[in-house]
Design a protein around this motif. Structure first.
Motif: not given
Length: 719
Positions: A228-242, A263-276
């Motif tokens: 069974k796959i693990k649906k961890q709380s995935l996160h997005l790091m802060k974009i580096p400035n330098n 892979l885990t079909e967690e699509y809620s924030n996917l568009i945001t990740y794509f944009s960044k």
């Protein structure tokens, strides 16, 4: 040599100076006064060093300029024998070629650095070098080599982490890379061990920038191990400035985050990740094609084929641009960088998509059709599946598949349908110039007609040609079915309307004809093989029957079907020796039909044969023909061998015979024994003591038979 040493020392001095925060141009001429040619040389290298100091910015603006600069520096460092710095240059050049996906060149420069490993004291670069070489081997599919070099990298880190002051974030990289390589090698349990180690390491040192990559690889491994796959709380790091390597880490981590979401079909924030990640890549002139590919995967998974197709086209377009840009840079003819549009506005692609409705979905269907039909062996089922699948994606009023018969040079239509109704289509000669199918086969060319009235003359066929269909079609397609340059037949699709088939329909047919041709060939060969197997089995059965008949003719008496005298003697000799060896008994019974000569003379030979057959059949019923040896030994005489049998069993079988024979009531008025056919038997048993002395038993049985006849016949005497 002395001047060379001075040069080397001054360059090292300058390198230390250039790492400071000053922005002043360092004039190396004021430090040392040597020969003019060396002064010029030193001044040139100071300019190079100044440019190197802002290398990342230079690289992102113009790869070609930066590469030329680095190659000049290689020449300089070779002259003054700066091996440590030369290794760094080779690294930098290798990384550039890796970034632009020229893996052959990248490998060349990494191995140039590798060749200097024994000539320098500082070997802290080795763990990075092994890592880079491993990644190159991974990208070209050499996973075993990649695994080997990545293990070397890990070994260097474990041995010298304190000595080289290796940071924790660099220590974790080999563990993740090794697990990814092991996944490619299908070593899933090994990969899981490395990932579990990575997980502990990440938590221990709070290396959150690697969590997304870890979770993606973990879930990929769990899927392979059916866990069974693990649906961890995935996160997005802060974009580096330098503008630093952190940008690359951020980009890789975010791409792995996106992969994990898909892979885990967690699509809620996917568009945001794509944009960044797209914005970051666009702003820093990094490649976009891999992001477009992920977008296409995502939209395909949620069945939004319109957008999936759009991003597939963008991926291809981006790859072409990236390749074009690279070629321009290397050829030293860059005019400007390509401008990627972050808003994804591309009217040409949108129009192309709208004109080819749900093309990605259609390609998926084509692939599925191909897989399905090439797995079908049954010919009739194959034809039906081809028709049903084609009619789902192409407007078909008339459908047909013709197969070439090489024996008479005709096209025989295995199927020809009009609106799912079978139509009889007589065979056509390949040299029939009024047949479109024959034209297609003769010329091995497609026929594409959008308007029959306007285009019939192209194929030399009259307008008033007789069509088999009820309604004359206006759009007509014929495709030759070819496998390895051998034409098997022809596929035709027809429609009543003009211009019914567009470019997409034609391209679909071209792709599918390859699958259809292969499927037909497999089916035809399979059916031919089945027919050959049936034919051979029939022939083998006939041969077996013939052999059985020949064996019977050679071994058995033609009249009674009992063994003949020759076979009886062979079997008797064999059983005698067996009994002698095993010290077991052997019994011989001789049967003689009473007064048979009088029966034959008075009733005739036909009745005589009838009498012999009936006696033989009676013997078969009384004795076991599978274990006891029964034979016609003479005209009216029979012989029976029983192996390892006692007198009681013999008596029981003989009494059964007498009873059965009496019940036949075969009339014999000329017998002095009875008015029906009777028989006299002589039997003898012995345990042989000598080999090949079987005549002894015959003598005893003959004596018993003579004694039975003397006593009045119709009886048995046992010795």
């Amino acid at each position: 040599m002395e001047e060379k040493i001075i040069l080397r020392e001054k360059i090292k001095e300058y390198l230390q100076f250039s790492n400071s925060n000053t922005s002043d141009i360092f004039d190396i001429k004021s430090i040392i006064d040597i020969k003019n040619n060396h002064q010029k040389f030193l001044f040139e290298q100071s300019t190079y060093l100044k440019l190197i100091n802002s290398s990342f910015l230079t690289y992102t603006k113009n790869i070609d300029e930066y590469l030329n600069l680095l190659l000049d520096m290689v020449t300089l460092y070779k002259k003054v024998d700066l091996k440590d710095e030369l290794i760094g240059l080779y690294f930098e050049i290798g990384n550039i070629f890796y970034d632009i996906r020229d893996y052959v060149k990248a490998s060349e420069y990494f191995f140039k650095a590798y060749n200097y490993r024994d000539e320098v004291e500082d070997k802290s670069f080795l763990y990075i070098l092994y890592n880079n070489i491993a990644i190159l081997e991974y990208h070209i599919g050499e996973y075993e080599k990649a695994y080997y070099y990545m293990l070397l990298s890990l070994e260097e880190i474990l041995k010298h982490s304190k000595e080289y002051s290796i940071q924790n974030n660099n220590k974790i990289i080999p563990f993740l890379n090794i697990s990814q390589i092991l996944l490619k090698l299908n070593e899933y349990n090994k990969a899981l061990k490395y990932l579990k180690t990575s997980e502990v390491f990440i938590k221990l040192y709070n290396l959150t920038e690697f969590e997304n990559t870890l979770y993606y690889l973990l879930n990929k491994t769990y899927l392979k191990l059916d866990k069974k796959i693990k649906k961890q709380s995935l996160h997005l790091m802060k974009i580096p400035n330098n503008k630093s390597i952190n940008i690359i880490h951020f980009r890789v981590d975010t791409i792995n985050l996106i992969k994990n979401c898909i892979l885990t079909e967690e699509y809620s924030n996917l568009i945001t990740y794509f944009s960044k990640v797209t914005y970051l890549s666009y702003k820093n002139n990094l490649i976009l094609s891999d992001i477009y590919k992920l977008a296409s995967m995502y939209y395909s998974k949620i069945k939004d084929y319109k957008k999936a197709y759009l991003y597939t086209k963008k991926e291809i377009t981006s790859q072409k641009k990236e390749k074009k840009e690279y070629n321009k840079n290397i050829s030293n003819n860059i005019e400007k960088k390509i401008n990627f549009n972050y808003e994804f506005q591309d009217d040409d692609i949108e129009k192309e998509y709208l004109n080819s409705c749900n093309y990605t979905h259609t390609l998926s269907i084509i692939n599925n059709i191909g897989i399905e039909i090439t797995s079908i062996i049954d010919f009739d089922l194959l034809l039906e599946k081809i028709y049903l699948n084609l009619s789902k994606i192409i407007p078909v009023d008339i459908f047909g598949i013709g197969i070439i018969n090489t024996d008479d040079s005709t096209i025989n239509y295995a199927v020809f349908k009009e609106h799912n109704e079978e139509i009889k289509y007589n065979p056509r000669k390949i040299d029939d110039y009024s047949s479109l199918g024959a034209y297609c086969i003769r010329n091995k060319k497609e026929i594409i007609i959008n308007n029959w009235k306007k285009e019939h003359h192209k194929y030399g066929i009259p307008l008033n040609k007789d069509f088999v269909s009820k309604i004359v079609p206006n759009s007509i397609l014929f495709f030759p079915l070819v496998v390895r340059e051998k034409i098997l037949g022809v596929l035709t699709l027809q429609n009543y309307n003009s211009n019914a088939y567009n470019n997409e329909h034609i391209e679909i047919c071209r792709i599918l004809t390859n699958y259809i041709a292969i499927a037909l060939k497999n089916s035809i060969q399979s059916n031919a093989l089945k027919e050959e197997v049936v034919r051979r089995k029939k022939a083998e059965e006939e041969l077996r029957n013939l052999n059985d008949k020949l064996r019977d003719l050679s071994q058995k008496d033609d009249l009674t079907k009992l063994y003949n005298k020759r076979i009886f003697n062979q079997k008797f000799n064999s059983l005698w020796n067996k009994a002698a060896m095993n010290k077991e008994s052997l019994t011989l019974i001789i049967v003689d039909i009473d007064k048979f000569k009088q029966f034959n003379d008075n009733y005739g030979h036909l009745m005589g044969d009838f009498c012999i057959v009936k006696v033989a059949e009676t013997l078969k019923r009384a004795f076991n023909f599978d274990t006891d040896i029964l034979a016609r030994y003479g005209g009216d005489e029979f012989a029976i061998i029983l192996y390892n049998t006692n007198k009681d069993i013999v008596t029981k079988k003989v009494n059964h015979f007498f009873k059965e024979l009496s019940m036949l009531q075969i009339k014999h008025e000329f017998s002095t024994v009875d008015n029906i056919v009777t028989a006299t038997l002589g039997a003898a048993s012995i345990i042989p003591k000598e080999f090949n002395q079987e005549r002894k038993l015959f003598i005893l049985a003959d004596e018993a038979l003579y004694e039975a006849k003397k006593k009045g016949r119709n009886r048995i005497v046992y010795k």
